[in-house]
Design an enzyme around this catalytic site. Sequence first.
Site, PDB file in Angstrom:
ATOM      1  N   ARG A 133     -13.841  -6.179  15.015  1.00  0.00           N
ATOM      2  CA  ARG A 133     -12.841  -5.285  15.735  1.00  0.00           C
ATOM      3  C   ARG A 133     -13.627  -3.862  15.569  1.00  0.00           C
ATOM      4  O   ARG A 133     -14.320  -3.469  14.501  1.00  0.00           O
ATOM      5  CB  ARG A 133     -11.848  -5.099  14.380  1.00  0.00           C
ATOM      6  CG  ARG A 133     -10.529  -4.434  14.900  1.00  0.00           C
ATOM      7  CD  ARG A 133      -9.681  -3.892  13.854  1.00  0.00           C
ATOM      8  NE  ARG A 133      -9.853  -2.730  13.265  1.00  0.00           N
ATOM      9  CZ  ARG A 133      -9.167  -2.164  12.382  1.00  0.00           C
ATOM     10  NH1 ARG A 133      -7.901  -2.454  12.212  1.00  0.00           N
ATOM     11  NH2 ARG A 133      -9.552  -1.068  11.726  1.00  0.00           N
ATOM     12  N   TRP A 184       1.823   6.541  12.512  1.00  0.00           N
ATOM     13  CA  TRP A 184       0.471   6.460  11.886  1.00  0.00           C
ATOM     14  C   TRP A 184       0.194   4.942  12.025  1.00  0.00           C
ATOM     15  O   TRP A 184      -0.086   4.070  12.217  1.00  0.00           O
ATOM     16  CB  TRP A 184       0.167   6.761  10.360  1.00  0.00           C
ATOM     17  CG  TRP A 184      -1.058   6.607  10.000  1.00  0.00           C
ATOM     18  CD1 TRP A 184      -2.217   7.529  10.302  1.00  0.00           C
ATOM     19  CD2 TRP A 184      -1.705   5.621   9.268  1.00  0.00           C
ATOM     20  NE1 TRP A 184      -3.460   6.823   9.743  1.00  0.00           N
ATOM     21  CE2 TRP A 184      -3.037   5.853   9.043  1.00  0.00           C
ATOM     22  CE3 TRP A 184      -1.162   4.581   8.879  1.00  0.00           C
ATOM     23  CZ2 TRP A 184      -3.886   4.886   8.691  1.00  0.00           C
ATOM     24  CZ3 TRP A 184      -1.866   3.480   8.100  1.00  0.00           C
ATOM     25  CH2 TRP A 184      -3.554   3.657   8.015  1.00  0.00           C
ATOM     26  N   GLU A 215       1.498  -7.160  11.316  1.00  0.00           N
ATOM     27  CA  GLU A 215       1.344  -7.085  10.054  1.00  0.00           C
ATOM     28  C   GLU A 215       2.350  -6.301   9.287  1.00  0.00           C
ATOM     29  O   GLU A 215       2.179  -6.371   8.033  1.00  0.00           O
ATOM     30  CB  GLU A 215      -0.161  -6.140   9.937  1.00  0.00           C
ATOM     31  CG  GLU A 215      -0.010  -4.707  10.515  1.00  0.00           C
ATOM     32  CD  GLU A 215      -1.467  -4.089  10.609  1.00  0.00           C
ATOM     33  OE1 GLU A 215      -2.498  -4.698  10.973  1.00  0.00           O
ATOM     34  OE2 GLU A 215      -1.471  -3.100  10.090  1.00  0.00           O
ATOM     35  N   GLU A 275      -8.173 -11.786   9.331  1.00  0.00           N
ATOM     36  CA  GLU A 275      -8.832 -10.525   9.248  1.00  0.00           C
ATOM     37  C   GLU A 275      -9.674 -10.872   7.756  1.00  0.00           C
ATOM     38  O   GLU A 275      -8.837 -11.079   6.821  1.00  0.00           O
ATOM     39  CB  GLU A 275      -7.871  -9.464   9.331  1.00  0.00           C
ATOM     40  CG  GLU A 275      -8.231  -8.087   9.137  1.00  0.00           C
ATOM     41  CD  GLU A 275      -7.099  -6.772   9.127  1.00  0.00           C
ATOM     42  OE1 GLU A 275      -6.168  -7.244   8.941  1.00  0.00           O
ATOM     43  OE2 GLU A 275      -7.636  -5.828   9.371  1.00  0.00           O
ATOM     44  N   HIS A 318      -3.029 -10.686   8.757  1.00  0.00           N
ATOM     45  CA  HIS A 318      -3.484  -9.260   8.302  1.00  0.00           C
ATOM     46  C   HIS A 318      -4.164  -9.751   6.971  1.00  0.00           C
ATOM     47  O   HIS A 318      -4.075 -10.532   6.065  1.00  0.00           O
ATOM     48  CB  HIS A 318      -2.393  -8.614   7.877  1.00  0.00           C
ATOM     49  CG  HIS A 318      -2.479  -7.182   7.579  1.00  0.00           C
ATOM     50  ND1 HIS A 318      -1.762  -6.205   6.668  1.00  0.00           N
ATOM     51  CD2 HIS A 318      -3.396  -6.334   8.079  1.00  0.00           C
ATOM     52  CE1 HIS A 318      -2.324  -5.247   6.960  1.00  0.00           C
ATOM     53  NE2 HIS A 318      -3.209  -5.034   7.603  1.00  0.00           N
ATOM     54  N   HIS A 350      -2.899   0.491  16.318  1.00  0.00           N
ATOM     55  CA  HIS A 350      -2.213   1.078  15.309  1.00  0.00           C
ATOM     56  C   HIS A 350      -0.798   1.537  15.669  1.00  0.00           C
ATOM     57  O   HIS A 350      -0.355   2.680  15.156  1.00  0.00           O
ATOM     58  CB  HIS A 350      -2.971   1.821  14.222  1.00  0.00           C
ATOM     59  CG  HIS A 350      -2.746   1.492  12.856  1.00  0.00           C
ATOM     60  ND1 HIS A 350      -1.997   2.284  11.956  1.00  0.00           N
ATOM     61  CD2 HIS A 350      -3.219   0.601  12.075  1.00  0.00           C
ATOM     62  CE1 HIS A 350      -2.211   1.702  10.941  1.00  0.00           C
ATOM     63  NE2 HIS A 350      -2.821   0.805  10.883  1.00  0.00           N
ATOM     64  N   ARG A 358       0.534 -11.634  13.216  1.00  0.00           N
ATOM     65  CA  ARG A 358      -0.404 -11.102  12.308  1.00  0.00           C
ATOM     66  C   ARG A 358       0.240 -10.960  11.137  1.00  0.00           C
ATOM     67  O   ARG A 358      -0.044 -10.277  10.184  1.00  0.00           O
ATOM     68  CB  ARG A 358      -0.722  -9.793  12.901  1.00  0.00           C
ATOM     69  CG  ARG A 358      -1.502  -9.546  13.937  1.00  0.00           C
ATOM     70  CD  ARG A 358      -2.979  -9.111  13.719  1.00  0.00           C
ATOM     71  NE  ARG A 358      -3.201  -7.878  13.194  1.00  0.00           N
ATOM     72  CZ  ARG A 358      -3.796  -8.226  11.879  1.00  0.00           C
ATOM     73  NH1 ARG A 358      -4.480  -9.335  11.666  1.00  0.00           N
ATOM     74  NH2 ARG A 358      -4.182  -7.288  11.289  1.00  0.00           N
ATOM     75  N   ASP A 367      -7.412  -2.453  17.548  1.00  0.00           N
ATOM     76  CA  ASP A 367      -6.289  -2.034  16.899  1.00  0.00           C
ATOM     77  C   ASP A 367      -5.737  -0.820  17.401  1.00  0.00           C
ATOM     78  O   ASP A 367      -6.476   0.260  16.924  1.00  0.00           O
ATOM     79  CB  ASP A 367      -6.323  -2.245  15.448  1.00  0.00           C
ATOM     80  CG  ASP A 367      -4.997  -1.994  14.552  1.00  0.00           C
ATOM     81  OD1 ASP A 367      -3.951  -1.744  15.206  1.00  0.00           O
ATOM     82  OD2 ASP A 367      -5.289  -2.536  13.352  1.00  0.00           O
ATOM     83  N   ASN A 396       0.730  -1.240  -0.091  1.00  0.00           N
ATOM     84  CA  ASN A 396      -0.088  -0.082   0.096  1.00  0.00           C
ATOM     85  C   ASN A 396       0.833   1.338  -0.079  1.00  0.00           C
ATOM     86  O   ASN A 396       1.528   1.530   1.029  1.00  0.00           O
ATOM     87  CB  ASN A 396      -1.081   0.029   1.271  1.00  0.00           C
ATOM     88  CG  ASN A 396      -2.253   0.793   1.158  1.00  0.00           C
ATOM     89  OD1 ASN A 396      -2.314   1.638   0.035  1.00  0.00           O
ATOM     90  ND2 ASN A 396      -2.961   0.856   2.139  1.00  0.00           N
ATOM     91  N   ASP A 402      -6.319  -3.827   1.071  1.00  0.00           N
ATOM     92  CA  ASP A 402      -5.032  -3.068   0.456  1.00  0.00           C
ATOM     93  C   ASP A 402      -4.123  -4.170  -0.087  1.00  0.00           C
ATOM     94  O   ASP A 402      -3.140  -3.866  -0.628  1.00  0.00           O
ATOM     95  CB  ASP A 402      -4.567  -1.964   1.108  1.00  0.00           C
ATOM     96  CG  ASP A 402      -3.876  -2.317   2.602  1.00  0.00           C
ATOM     97  OD1 ASP A 402      -4.515  -1.563   3.406  1.00  0.00           O
ATOM     98  OD2 ASP A 402      -3.151  -3.230   2.726  1.00  0.00           O
ATOM     99  N   GLU A 424      -4.752  -5.041  19.294  1.00  0.00           N
ATOM    100  CA  GLU A 424      -3.373  -5.485  18.206  1.00  0.00           C
ATOM    101  C   GLU A 424      -2.677  -4.169  18.066  1.00  0.00           C
ATOM    102  O   GLU A 424      -2.913  -2.889  18.618  1.00  0.00           O
ATOM    103  CB  GLU A 424      -4.284  -5.476  17.067  1.00  0.00           C
ATOM    104  CG  GLU A 424      -3.512  -5.292  15.741  1.00  0.00           C
ATOM    105  CD  GLU A 424      -4.423  -5.412  14.387  1.00  0.00           C
ATOM    106  OE1 GLU A 424      -5.463  -5.913  14.464  1.00  0.00           O
ATOM    107  OE2 GLU A 424      -4.078  -4.903  13.335  1.00  0.00           O
ATOM    108  N   TYR A 454      -7.433   7.096  12.950  1.00  0.00           N
ATOM    109  CA  TYR A 454      -7.377   5.553  12.319  1.00  0.00           C
ATOM    110  C   TYR A 454      -8.679   4.883  12.802  1.00  0.00           C
ATOM    111  O   TYR A 454      -9.018   4.573  13.827  1.00  0.00           O
ATOM    112  CB  TYR A 454      -6.254   5.141  12.900  1.00  0.00           C
ATOM    113  CG  TYR A 454      -6.255   3.404  12.301  1.00  0.00           C
ATOM    114  CD1 TYR A 454      -5.815   3.363  10.764  1.00  0.00           C
ATOM    115  CD2 TYR A 454      -6.675   2.426  13.266  1.00  0.00           C
ATOM    116  CE1 TYR A 454      -5.833   2.170  10.392  1.00  0.00           C
ATOM    117  CE2 TYR A 454      -6.516   1.113  12.704  1.00  0.00           C
ATOM    118  CZ  TYR A 454      -6.548   0.869  11.275  1.00  0.00           C
ATOM    119  OH  TYR A 454      -6.539  -0.501  10.765  1.00  0.00           O
TER     120      TYR A 454
END
Length: 402
Positions: A147, A402, A262, A339, A312, A212, A283, A210, A37, A316, A236, A159
């Site tokens: 989730r 992020w 991930e 997921e 994961h 993130h 993940r 999550d 991505n 994307d 997560e 997010y």
Amino acid sequence: MKITDAKVFVCSPGRNFVTLKIYTDEGLYGLGDATLNGRELSVASYLEDHLVPCLIGRDARNIEDIWQYFYRGAYWRRGPVTMAAIAAVDMALWDIKGKALNTPLYNLLGGKSRHGVMVYGHANGADISETVDQVGQYIDQGYLAIRAQCGIPGVKGTYGVAKDKMFYEPAEKGLPPENEWSTEKYLNHIPKLFQTLRDKYGDDPHLLHDCHHRLTPIEAGRLGKELEPYHLFWLEDTVPAELQEGFRIIRQHTTTPLAVGEVFNTVFDTTTLFTEQLIDYCRMCVVHSGGITPIRKIASFAEIYRIKMGCHGPTDVSPVNMAASVHFNMSINNFGIQEYMRHTPETDAVFPHSYTFRDGYLLPGDKPGFGVDFDEKLAKKYPYERAYLPVNRKIDGTMFDW
Ligand code: EZ4
Ligand code: CO
């Protein structure tokens, strides 16, 4: 069975995907996903400029040797671009193997260990009540695990808060958008979301969350502890995972199960986490960890430490990756959950596939190989469009994760 050609396709049916197609002298072809991505063209170049020339003329049956040739044979190893490119080759070769032996991939990986692959969907909302409604809609559709993410009062663009609820996709066309972040506001808000969800839906649905990669270990310990009454399936990506040792601190403070991986690329990202049993779910994604060949080994390593796989599966990466993941999950004993963010109808039309969703599970279907195809003519109608994931700043402007 000789490899005669390999072609890279970049298309954008709703979002960008990189697809590798390997052709053989027996008329069989295989598909691999190489999507990364926001960095799609780098993987396409890695494949076209560096891997494909070395593939032509090799025996398509020798999957392990070809994987080792590209990984061990190379001096410059690892990293998401390299591993996504190698993964695409590996996937395409497993797909060919399945087609050559006329059997679904899971049969080549040891056969079925279960009747289906339990998945979790993504419930997003601008506030708690919107997310609670979304969770209800997933329960109504038969999902066993959801989730839950929601907007944080006083923070713009968090997010997990989607424009389109069913097909959440954080990448945006043009240059990277900027989000805003406050750990303090986030930590104060999230326990209220899960308290409301348990009050409304009871103990049965598996609930996941999550972070993130935004917390420090001690902040993650606090959140995990405060969420204990709502017994999450997992929490997560609590911390930026470059520092595996950080998980020791989190583990000392909470019994909430932890998931991470991930963004991992090789087994070397997991050694401390696995051997010290610092996480509960790994993940890693088939495409970003180098393909079916290495992820099977990673799962076997995890199995020794009673760690399960929870791959994961975002929108994307393409349905080719999702199919590969479903077959892999069917075959291993230490499967946890998969997921499953649904692809748009445009994406599904370009990648017709035999896996289906039923009663909370993905079922692989019985087509040989992965059971996915690629409609080249249709894909041509959707040329590549530059898109980036957002970047994140704290409320005072400081650059953040992020
Ligand atoms: O942000 O796949 O658990 N899922 C996620 C995803 C990731 C995207 C990044 O490309 O964290 O939404
Ligand atoms: Co995630």
